[in-house]
Design a protein around this motif. Structure first.
Motif, PDB file in Angstrom:
ATOM      1  N   HIS A  69      26.658  -2.188 -24.441  1.00 32.04           N
ATOM      2  CA  HIS A  69      27.346  -0.973 -23.999  1.00 32.04           C
ATOM      3  C   HIS A  69      27.310  -0.845 -22.486  1.00 32.04           C
ATOM      4  O   HIS A  69      26.346  -1.230 -21.827  1.00 32.04           O
ATOM      5  CB  HIS A  69      26.664   0.259 -24.605  1.00 32.04           C
ATOM      6  CG  HIS A  69      27.076   1.530 -23.942  1.00 32.04           C
ATOM      7  ND1 HIS A  69      28.243   2.190 -24.266  1.00 32.04           N
ATOM      8  CD2 HIS A  69      26.502   2.240 -22.946  1.00 32.04           C
ATOM      9  CE1 HIS A  69      28.346   3.266 -23.510  1.00 32.04           C
ATOM     10  NE2 HIS A  69      27.298   3.319 -22.698  1.00 32.04           N
ATOM     11  N   SER A  70      28.359  -0.247 -21.942  1.00 30.71           N
ATOM     12  CA  SER A  70      28.383   0.221 -20.558  1.00 30.71           C
ATOM     13  C   SER A  70      29.238   1.481 -20.519  1.00 30.71           C
ATOM     14  O   SER A  70      30.252   1.563 -21.219  1.00 30.71           O
ATOM     15  CB  SER A  70      28.972  -0.834 -19.624  1.00 30.71           C
ATOM     16  OG  SER A  70      29.122  -0.302 -18.318  1.00 30.71           O
ATOM     17  N   CYS A  71      28.832   2.444 -19.700  1.00 32.20           N
ATOM     18  CA  CYS A  71      29.649   3.648 -19.519  1.00 32.20           C
ATOM     19  C   CYS A  71      30.896   3.346 -18.695  1.00 32.20           C
ATOM     20  O   CYS A  71      31.828   4.148 -18.680  1.00 32.20           O
ATOM     21  CB  CYS A  71      28.818   4.746 -18.858  1.00 32.20           C
ATOM     22  SG  CYS A  71      27.470   5.352 -19.906  1.00 32.20           S
ATOM     23  N   GLN A  72      30.905   2.204 -17.993  1.00 35.03           N
ATOM     24  CA  GLN A  72      32.081   1.711 -17.272  1.00 35.03           C
ATOM     25  C   GLN A  72      32.316   0.271 -17.733  1.00 35.03           C
ATOM     26  O   GLN A  72      32.013  -0.674 -17.025  1.00 35.03           O
ATOM     27  CB  GLN A  72      31.857   1.755 -15.772  1.00 35.03           C
ATOM     28  CG  GLN A  72      31.831   3.157 -15.203  1.00 35.03           C
ATOM     29  CD  GLN A  72      31.549   3.133 -13.729  1.00 35.03           C
ATOM     30  OE1 GLN A  72      30.398   2.992 -13.307  1.00 35.03           O
ATOM     31  NE2 GLN A  72      32.582   3.268 -12.931  1.00 35.03           N
ATOM     32  N   PRO A  73      32.857   0.106 -18.947  1.00 33.77           N
ATOM     33  CA  PRO A  73      32.996  -1.231 -19.534  1.00 33.77           C
ATOM     34  C   PRO A  73      34.083  -2.061 -18.864  1.00 33.77           C
ATOM     35  O   PRO A  73      35.004  -1.526 -18.248  1.00 33.77           O
ATOM     36  CB  PRO A  73      33.368  -0.924 -20.980  1.00 33.77           C
ATOM     37  CG  PRO A  73      34.119   0.364 -20.891  1.00 33.77           C
ATOM     38  CD  PRO A  73      33.414   1.147 -19.808  1.00 33.77           C
ATOM     39  N   ASN A  74      33.951  -3.381 -19.024  1.00 28.87           N
ATOM     40  CA  ASN A  74      35.005  -4.271 -18.526  1.00 28.87           C
ATOM     41  C   ASN A  74      35.868  -4.814 -19.675  1.00 28.87           C
ATOM     42  O   ASN A  74      36.789  -5.574 -19.441  1.00 28.87           O
ATOM     43  CB  ASN A  74      34.428  -5.411 -17.679  1.00 28.87           C
ATOM     44  CG  ASN A  74      33.367  -6.216 -18.393  1.00 28.87           C
ATOM     45  OD1 ASN A  74      33.218  -6.147 -19.618  1.00 28.87           O
ATOM     46  ND2 ASN A  74      32.607  -6.988 -17.630  1.00 28.87           N
ATOM     47  N   CYS A  75      35.558  -4.409 -20.913  1.00 25.18           N
ATOM     48  CA  CYS A  75      36.329  -4.818 -22.089  1.00 25.18           C
ATOM     49  C   CYS A  75      36.484  -3.637 -23.039  1.00 25.18           C
ATOM     50  O   CYS A  75      35.783  -2.628 -22.909  1.00 25.18           O
ATOM     51  CB  CYS A  75      35.617  -5.954 -22.846  1.00 25.18           C
ATOM     52  SG  CYS A  75      35.489  -7.499 -21.940  1.00 25.18           S
ATOM     53  N   ARG A 126      25.407   1.796 -14.349  1.00 20.62           N
ATOM     54  CA  ARG A 126      26.702   1.959 -13.678  1.00 20.62           C
ATOM     55  C   ARG A 126      26.736   3.294 -12.923  1.00 20.62           C
ATOM     56  O   ARG A 126      26.078   4.255 -13.332  1.00 20.62           O
ATOM     57  CB  ARG A 126      27.837   1.892 -14.694  1.00 20.62           C
ATOM     58  CG  ARG A 126      27.893   0.603 -15.497  1.00 20.62           C
ATOM     59  CD  ARG A 126      28.192  -0.598 -14.649  1.00 20.62           C
ATOM     60  NE  ARG A 126      29.527  -0.407 -14.086  1.00 20.62           N
ATOM     61  CZ  ARG A 126      30.092  -1.192 -13.206  1.00 20.62           C
ATOM     62  NH1 ARG A 126      29.461  -2.237 -12.752  1.00 20.62           N
ATOM     63  NH2 ARG A 126      31.295  -0.941 -12.760  1.00 20.62           N
ATOM     64  N   PRO A 127      27.498   3.376 -11.840  1.00 22.30           N
ATOM     65  CA  PRO A 127      27.561   4.621 -11.069  1.00 22.30           C
ATOM     66  C   PRO A 127      27.973   5.840 -11.904  1.00 22.30           C
ATOM     67  O   PRO A 127      27.493   6.942 -11.660  1.00 22.30           O
ATOM     68  CB  PRO A 127      28.611   4.325  -9.989  1.00 22.30           C
ATOM     69  CG  PRO A 127      28.598   2.843  -9.839  1.00 22.30           C
ATOM     70  CD  PRO A 127      28.273   2.296 -11.209  1.00 22.30           C
ATOM     71  N   GLY A 131      24.255   8.734 -18.985  1.00 24.12           N
ATOM     72  CA  GLY A 131      22.860   8.989 -19.328  1.00 24.12           C
ATOM     73  C   GLY A 131      22.566   8.818 -20.809  1.00 24.12           C
ATOM     74  O   GLY A 131      21.421   8.778 -21.212  1.00 24.12           O
ATOM     75  N   TRP A 132      23.614   8.738 -21.602  1.00 29.77           N
ATOM     76  CA  TRP A 132      23.489   8.600 -23.052  1.00 29.77           C
ATOM     77  C   TRP A 132      24.558   7.643 -23.545  1.00 29.77           C
ATOM     78  O   TRP A 132      25.665   7.627 -23.020  1.00 29.77           O
ATOM     79  CB  TRP A 132      23.686   9.960 -23.748  1.00 29.77           C
ATOM     80  CG  TRP A 132      22.583  10.901 -23.431  1.00 29.77           C
ATOM     81  CD1 TRP A 132      22.542  11.779 -22.389  1.00 29.77           C
ATOM     82  CD2 TRP A 132      21.345  11.029 -24.106  1.00 29.77           C
ATOM     83  NE1 TRP A 132      21.349  12.446 -22.389  1.00 29.77           N
ATOM     84  CE2 TRP A 132      20.591  12.008 -23.439  1.00 29.77           C
ATOM     85  CE3 TRP A 132      20.803  10.410 -25.231  1.00 29.77           C
ATOM     86  CZ2 TRP A 132      19.327  12.377 -23.855  1.00 29.77           C
ATOM     87  CZ3 TRP A 132      19.539  10.786 -25.644  1.00 29.77           C
ATOM     88  CH2 TRP A 132      18.809  11.757 -24.955  1.00 29.77           C
ATOM     89  N   ILE A 133      24.223   6.851 -24.564  1.00 24.62           N
ATOM     90  CA  ILE A 133      25.240   6.044 -25.229  1.00 24.62           C
ATOM     91  C   ILE A 133      25.911   6.985 -26.214  1.00 24.62           C
ATOM     92  O   ILE A 133      25.406   7.236 -27.313  1.00 24.62           O
ATOM     93  CB  ILE A 133      24.628   4.803 -25.916  1.00 24.62           C
ATOM     94  CG1 ILE A 133      23.971   3.898 -24.869  1.00 24.62           C
ATOM     95  CG2 ILE A 133      25.713   4.054 -26.694  1.00 24.62           C
ATOM     96  CD1 ILE A 133      23.293   2.673 -25.438  1.00 24.62           C
ATOM     97  N   VAL A 134      27.026   7.529 -25.757  1.00 22.83           N
ATOM     98  CA  VAL A 134      27.739   8.575 -26.485  1.00 22.83           C
ATOM     99  C   VAL A 134      29.188   8.557 -26.023  1.00 22.83           C
ATOM    100  O   VAL A 134      29.485   8.146 -24.900  1.00 22.83           O
ATOM    101  CB  VAL A 134      27.090   9.959 -26.231  1.00 22.83           C
ATOM    102  CG1 VAL A 134      27.221  10.378 -24.770  1.00 22.83           C
ATOM    103  CG2 VAL A 134      27.640  11.030 -27.152  1.00 22.83           C
ATOM    104  N   ALA A 135      30.083   9.006 -26.885  1.00 17.59           N
ATOM    105  CA  ALA A 135      31.483   9.138 -26.489  1.00 17.59           C
ATOM    106  C   ALA A 135      31.573  10.109 -25.321  1.00 17.59           C
ATOM    107  O   ALA A 135      30.873  11.133 -25.302  1.00 17.59           O
ATOM    108  CB  ALA A 135      32.310   9.640 -27.670  1.00 17.59           C
ATOM    109  N   ALA A 136      32.406   9.799 -24.346  1.00 17.17           N
ATOM    110  CA  ALA A 136      32.538  10.646 -23.157  1.00 17.17           C
ATOM    111  C   ALA A 136      32.822  12.098 -23.550  1.00 17.17           C
ATOM    112  O   ALA A 136      32.242  13.025 -22.974  1.00 17.17           O
ATOM    113  CB  ALA A 136      33.635  10.108 -22.245  1.00 17.17           C
ATOM    114  N   GLU A 137      33.681  12.297 -24.557  1.00 17.04           N
ATOM    115  CA  GLU A 137      34.018  13.668 -24.958  1.00 17.04           C
ATOM    116  C   GLU A 137      32.871  14.382 -25.667  1.00 17.04           C
ATOM    117  O   GLU A 137      32.878  15.602 -25.790  1.00 17.04           O
ATOM    118  CB  GLU A 137      35.289  13.690 -25.829  1.00 17.04           C
ATOM    119  CG  GLU A 137      35.180  12.952 -27.140  1.00 17.04           C
ATOM    120  CD  GLU A 137      35.522  11.459 -27.054  1.00 17.04           C
ATOM    121  OE1 GLU A 137      35.632  10.852 -28.123  1.00 17.04           O
ATOM    122  OE2 GLU A 137      35.646  10.920 -25.938  1.00 17.04           O
TER     123      GLU A 137
END
Length: 148
Positions: A69-75, A126-127, A131-137
């Protein structure tokens, strides 16, 4: 471990194992299919499963089961809906698409987008880390103490 057909390799990452580019990839390029077992069970879950919609989940095979996971993924995952051809039903398909140019050696990541009730702390670094692996919404549903 190399998966030359896809242009990726599995190697150590800060969170265990991860999938890394062994060649450059361009934005919007499709790296390959995410193979595995499609499971029709609305309550199914595992450390690796990917939701395909409705009651369907994909238990992915190597190497893509190890995408972190990344909050700013490249895929991102591309999901093709199930279809029927000549009376034969086909399962949904998942593919991995590049969101931003990737250089050799760079880790491939996706946004897991988990619901708030199963969120765990994120350390993607990532900038714009939520803070959590969670959907942005769903981030607003998690209190400062981590309770939903």
């Amino acid at each position: 471990m190399d998966f030359e057909d896809y242009g990726v390799r599995v190697a150590s990452s800060p969170t265990g194992l991860g999938v890394f580019a062994s060649r450059p990839f361009s934005r919007r390029q499709v790296i390959g299919p995410i193979l595995g077992e499609v499971i029709d069970d609305p309550h199914y879950g595992s450390n690796f499963c990917m939701e395909l919609g409705g009651s369907l989940s994909l238990e992915p095979a190597w190497p893509f089961r190890l995408i972190n996971h990344s909050c700013q993924p490249n895929c991102q995952l591309l999901t093709l809906e199930p279809s029927s051809e000549n009376g034969v039903s086909r399962a949904p398909e998942a593919w991995l698409e590049v969101l931003a140019d990737i250089e050799p050696g760079e880790q491939l990541t996706i946004d897991y987008g988990w619901p708030a009730e199963v969120a765990i702390p994120c350390n993607c670094g990532r900038p714009a880390c939520r803070g959590w692996i969670v959907a942005a919404e769903d981030r607003k549903l998690i209190a400062a103490d981590g309770e939903t």
